[in-house]
Design an enzyme around this catalytic site. Structure first.
Site, mmCIF file in Angstrom:
data_model
loop_
_atom_site.group_PDB
_atom_site.id
_atom_site.type_symbol
_atom_site.label_atom_id
_atom_site.label_comp_id
_atom_site.label_asym_id
_atom_site.label_seq_id
_atom_site.Cartn_x
_atom_site.Cartn_y
_atom_site.Cartn_z
ATOM 1 C CG ASP A 172 20.741 -4.977 6.241
ATOM 2 O OD1 ASP A 172 19.622 -5.356 5.855
ATOM 3 O OD2 ASP A 172 21.077 -4.955 7.442
ATOM 4 C CG ASN A 225 22.508 2.369 6.726
ATOM 5 O OD1 ASN A 225 21.385 2.064 7.099
ATOM 6 N ND2 ASN A 225 23.563 1.611 6.925
ATOM 7 C CB THR A 274 21.541 -0.639 13.894
ATOM 8 O OG1 THR A 274 21.230 -0.684 12.494
ATOM 9 C CG2 THR A 274 20.280 -0.361 14.695
#
Length: 266
Positions: A50, A122, A162
């Protein structure tokens, strides 16, 4: 622009280069052209986890006329990467057979001290870098909402919920919702400083502003996704959303909630 032009973003080391030879060969066999300039590509592929995906999106400028995909080289859980080196042929099959399903992930736009805008897929974080709390006035639109004192604040996108946000006990948000979440990092609540004490979620129509109070902590650090920047003095940080999204390749039967279950519950 040829829709079969692919750009690969990865760490240029011998091991990765060797593993990717099979990927490059299969791409060419299926009629794809590998380009060295991401501006000529319609598909941008990161190779790694990621973190590499986030870096690829940032380094290629949050391209709105391209689709992003992620390949991982091991069995580690990943939120943004649908493919690994054992099933990367599924990516070519999906594109060639026009079975492409596309996710559209909302991003946040951040301005520091009225400078240039930075996008984040993010989160953006504001943290103290010394052994001293940071004091921030938090505004929602024109409303002075609270005065925060603590280690820092995280503002996350739905996909970013998350990550760091979750570790601060923030909620996990469905990426189909165009919103962003504000979470505290070790806040102090007493008679002098009072915050909500929990994360709160705002629709994309709102703007959040952070104004740092002069309280002796003149060395905060601001991070955009996985890149951190020390800033000598924060006068104001403005966070909002516009129509910018990141389009990613989606495998069938692999929703964001499938990913959340694999990452945290399997």
């Amino acid at each position: 622009m040829d829709r079969k032009n692919m750009y690969f973003y990865y760490q240029k080391d011998e091991d990765t280069e060797q593993k990717l030879q099979a990927v490059f060969a299969l791409a060419k066999e299926n009629g794809f052209q590998i380009v060295d300039d991401h501006r000529k590509a319609t598909i941008i592929i990161s190779v790694g986890g990621d973190g590499m995906f986030l870096q690829a999106v940032r380094e290629t400028g949050f391209r709105q006329n391209a689709i992003y995909a992620g390949i991982i080289s091991n069995e580690a859980s990943s939120y943004y990467c649908d493919f690994n080196l054992d099933n990367f042929d599924e990516l070519f099959h999906t594109v060639l057979n026009e079975e492409l399903e596309v996710r559209r992930f909302p991003v946040i736009k951040v301005k520091v001290n009225n400078g240039n805008s930075n996008y984040c897929l993010n989160e953006v974080t504001v943290r103290s870098t010394i052994v001293k709390t940071i004091v921030i006035d938090v505004y929602i639109d024109d409303l002075h909402f609270e005065t925060f004192r603590g280690d820092g604040i995280v503002v996350s996108t739905p996909t970013g919920s998350t990550g760091y946000n979750k570790s601060t006990t923030g909620a996990v948000i469905d990426p189909l919702l165009p919103c962003f979440q504000v979470s505290e990092i070790a806040s102090m609540n007493n008679n002098n400083y009072r915050t909500l004490g929990s994360s709160f979620i705002l629709s994309k129509d709102h703007v959040v502003r952070f104004i740092e109070r002069e309280d002796g902590n003149d060395h905060p650090i601001v991070s955009f996704d996985n890149e951190a920047f020390p800033i000598r003095k924060i006068q104001e940080i403005e966070i909002s959303m516009d129509e910018t999204v990141i389009k990613t390749v989606k495998l069938k039967n692999n929703t964001s909630w499938h990913r959340v279950k694999r990452m945290f519950l399997s």
